[in-house]
Design an enzyme around this catalytic site. Structure first.
Site, mmCIF file in Angstrom:
data_model
loop_
_atom_site.group_PDB
_atom_site.id
_atom_site.type_symbol
_atom_site.label_atom_id
_atom_site.label_comp_id
_atom_site.label_asym_id
_atom_site.label_seq_id
_atom_site.Cartn_x
_atom_site.Cartn_y
_atom_site.Cartn_z
ATOM 1 N N SER A 1 48.680 42.373 33.754
ATOM 2 C CA SER A 1 49.182 41.107 34.273
ATOM 3 C C SER A 1 50.319 40.575 33.395
ATOM 4 O O SER A 1 51.327 41.263 33.200
ATOM 5 C CB SER A 1 48.025 40.109 34.391
ATOM 6 O OG SER A 1 48.408 38.988 35.143
ATOM 7 N N HIS B 1 42.417 42.308 40.702
ATOM 8 C CA HIS B 1 43.457 42.105 39.676
ATOM 9 C C HIS B 1 43.068 42.638 38.300
ATOM 10 O O HIS B 1 43.834 43.352 37.659
ATOM 11 C CB HIS B 1 43.801 40.615 39.571
ATOM 12 C CG HIS B 1 44.886 40.328 38.579
ATOM 13 N ND1 HIS B 1 46.172 40.804 38.729
ATOM 14 C CD2 HIS B 1 44.875 39.635 37.403
ATOM 15 C CE1 HIS B 1 46.911 40.416 37.711
ATOM 16 N NE2 HIS B 1 46.151 39.713 36.891
ATOM 17 N N ASP C 1 44.880 42.457 45.307
ATOM 18 C CA ASP C 1 45.045 41.654 44.091
ATOM 19 C C ASP C 1 45.228 40.209 44.531
ATOM 20 O O ASP C 1 46.180 39.882 45.235
ATOM 21 C CB ASP C 1 46.266 42.158 43.310
ATOM 22 C CG ASP C 1 46.424 41.495 41.956
ATOM 23 O OD1 ASP C 1 46.010 40.328 41.792
ATOM 24 O OD2 ASP C 1 46.986 42.138 41.047
#
Length: 257
Positions: free
Chosen positions: A94, A225, A195
């Site tokens: 991320s 995610h 996600d």
């Protein structure tokens, strides 16, 4: 300040000449990357998984920090690894992927390769435009942790997101998108089909923006995610192993060469 259980940074001195720096995500903690880090440590590599400033304690502690603080931490760790490892790889989840790409863009040959999982590149347009004013009116919004498909999977992170810090994240994403053409290292991008935090187009922006010629894209079919704690985590670890091995194993010389 007391750390949340599992939020401790991780460091391992390995026996190989390879160093690996792992970067966790926004409002998360090293816990989301710990299995990945331990797998790399078991492979003999020197591994560093730092705790980013403002993370791993209370969400209120994140508010006075900014992207410069988060980046300075991983930048320092990269330099330390480079001081005693022949080759250093950077990995991120991320926003950690965003930080890893900036390290690659700014450090050139000091980074041997980059692996990112669901890298963040954009901020929701409407919310982003409102942040400079809204952050003075609304202190925080609900958190974004634990987007995990695996039953019982849980990410150690914050239940709230301070809007001052969300603005810092937006500014970081805008900055790194402009730096992508400076990324020339071998790149492995792994992204989840589903996600709920980062749109799939963000990985497309990375793939279309970098100048790397050695690029691999893999899809994670069974994870959300936080794929590093999800069903596809073993695949992430195995693909990272293969990526590092391929780039650090010398090909035998041909006869007569």
């Amino acid at each position: 300040m007391q750390l949340l259980p599992g939020a401790e940074p991780f460091h391992h001195e390995g026996t190989s000449s390879v160093g690996v720096l792992l970067c966790h995500g926004f409002t998360g903690s090293p816990q989301s990357m710990r299995p990945w880090a331990e797998h790399l440590a078991e492979a003999g590599h020197t591994v560093s998984l730092p705790l980013l400033p403002g993370h791993g304690t209370r969400w209120e502690d994140l508010r006075p920090t900014g992207w410069q603080d988060w980046y300075a931490t991983v930048d320092r760790e990269l330099r330390l690894l480079g001081g005693h490892c022949e080759r250093v790889f950077v990995c991120g989840l991320s926003m950690g992927g965003t930080l890893a790409l900036r390290l690659a863009a700014r450090h050139g040959d000091a980074v041997a390769g980059v692996t990112v999982v669901n890298p963040a590149m954009t901020f929701p347009r409407g919310k982003g435009h409102a942040l400079p004013v809204l952050r003075h009116l609304v202190p925080s919004t609900p958190g974004i942790t634990s987007d995990i498909a695996r039953e019982g999977g849980e990410e150690v992170g914050y239940e709230r997101v301070p809007l001052h810090s969300a603005l810092a994240l937006r500014n970081l994403l805008n900055l790194v998108r402009g730096e992508l053409p400076r990324v020339t290292q071998p790149l492995l991008v792994m992204r989840s089909r589903r996600d709920h935090v980062v749109p799939p187009t963000d990985s497309g922006l990375v793939l279309g923006g970098v100048s790397s010629t050695d690029v691999t894209e893999l899809f994670l079919e069974r994870s959300f995610h936080v794929a590093t704690l999800d069903h596809d985590a073993p695949r992430i670890f195995q693909e990272t192993d293969a990526f590092i091995t391929r780039l650090t194993t010398r090909k035998p010389a041909r006869d007569g060469a």
